[in-house]
Design a protein around this motif. Sequence first.
Motif, mmCIF file in Angstrom:
data_model
loop_
_atom_site.group_PDB
_atom_site.id
_atom_site.type_symbol
_atom_site.label_atom_id
_atom_site.label_comp_id
_atom_site.label_asym_id
_atom_site.label_seq_id
_atom_site.Cartn_x
_atom_site.Cartn_y
_atom_site.Cartn_z
ATOM 1 N N SER A 45 1.165 -1.639 0.099
ATOM 2 C CA SER A 45 0.056 -0.110 -0.330
ATOM 3 C C SER A 45 1.075 0.952 -0.202
ATOM 4 O O SER A 45 0.459 2.619 -0.779
ATOM 5 C CB SER A 45 -0.725 -0.395 1.205
ATOM 6 O OG SER A 45 -0.357 0.422 2.553
ATOM 7 N N GLU A 49 1.090 3.929 -2.921
ATOM 8 C CA GLU A 49 1.075 5.288 -3.043
ATOM 9 C C GLU A 49 2.069 6.478 -3.511
ATOM 10 O O GLU A 49 1.990 6.951 -4.316
ATOM 11 C CB GLU A 49 1.179 6.146 -1.478
ATOM 12 C CG GLU A 49 -0.799 6.263 -1.136
ATOM 13 C CD GLU A 49 -0.533 7.188 0.106
ATOM 14 O OE1 GLU A 49 -0.243 7.692 0.146
ATOM 15 O OE2 GLU A 49 -0.796 6.176 0.841
ATOM 16 N N HIS A 50 3.574 6.004 -3.355
ATOM 17 C CA HIS A 50 4.698 6.043 -3.534
ATOM 18 C C HIS A 50 5.034 6.521 -5.118
ATOM 19 O O HIS A 50 5.533 6.975 -6.256
ATOM 20 C CB HIS A 50 6.337 5.601 -2.882
ATOM 21 C CG HIS A 50 7.124 5.855 -3.454
ATOM 22 N ND1 HIS A 50 7.799 6.641 -2.972
ATOM 23 C CD2 HIS A 50 7.964 5.595 -4.826
ATOM 24 C CE1 HIS A 50 9.445 7.355 -3.174
ATOM 25 N NE2 HIS A 50 9.110 6.278 -4.338
ATOM 26 N N ALA A 52 2.572 5.820 -7.545
ATOM 27 C CA ALA A 52 0.838 6.562 -7.955
ATOM 28 C C ALA A 52 0.690 6.733 -9.619
ATOM 29 O O ALA A 52 -0.370 5.971 -10.473
ATOM 30 C CB ALA A 52 -0.152 7.342 -7.120
ATOM 31 N N LYS A 127 5.200 15.277 -0.446
ATOM 32 C CA LYS A 127 4.963 13.886 -0.316
ATOM 33 C C LYS A 127 4.863 12.542 0.473
ATOM 34 O O LYS A 127 4.585 12.325 0.866
ATOM 35 C CB LYS A 127 4.230 14.067 -1.962
ATOM 36 C CG LYS A 127 3.085 14.423 -1.372
ATOM 37 C CD LYS A 127 1.854 14.056 -3.213
ATOM 38 C CE LYS A 127 1.885 15.299 -3.810
ATOM 39 N NZ LYS A 127 1.268 15.211 -5.650
ATOM 40 N N LEU A 131 5.018 10.472 2.952
ATOM 41 C CA LEU A 131 4.637 9.187 3.398
ATOM 42 C C LEU A 131 5.416 8.163 4.111
ATOM 43 O O LEU A 131 5.248 7.240 4.342
ATOM 44 C CB LEU A 131 5.167 8.413 1.816
ATOM 45 C CG LEU A 131 4.634 7.214 1.454
ATOM 46 C CD1 LEU A 131 2.725 6.717 2.229
ATOM 47 C CD2 LEU A 131 4.551 6.766 0.250
#
Length: 151
Positions: A45, A49-50, A52, A127, A131
């Motif tokens: 997950s 995100e990393h 995306a 970001k 994260l």
Amino acid sequence: MSTERTFIAVKPDGVQRGIFPEILRRFQNKGFKLVGIKLTLANESLLREHYADLQSKPFFPSLLSYMMSGPILATVWEGKDVVKQGRALLGATNPLQSAPGTIRGDFALDMGRNIIHGSDSVENAEKEINLWFKKEELADYKPTMYGWIYE
Ligand code: IDP
Ligand code: MG
């Protein structure tokens, strides 16, 4: 003195091949300040995100398994123009197109084994740092060498 920050991660191949001390050395020697560092395992997950923006790419599944194949050395560096300068230290995504003298140019051959990640913009750096790191994992200090690095 700039407080710009970037997220630099030594991928599992860079850790397993023992190249990470050389990578830390290059960022340190350039004059950047280490503000966060940890050896960590990435889960799916976090990686979704990393990366995306790459979810629809054909190589995405192999990128996920590559990034989950072992520990990653996650780091945060601070300094003048560090995002752009960091990308320059890394070299091109495809190591065959990375200039000699860059990290990928000196230590890698395949795109899917290119040993290192670096944020590509100040916005993405913020970001990615949020994260991968908690606020309390980032150190706020003034290196004693600052006067010898910044005018
Ligand atoms: P970057 O890491 O230089 O920013 P991106 O395009 O963001 O490059 O891709 C993220 C990572 O995905 C690359 O570092 C590389 O490991 C992998 N990758 C990118 N393109 C390919 C490809 O065409 N084949 C295999 N892996 C790729
Ligand atoms: Mg990228």
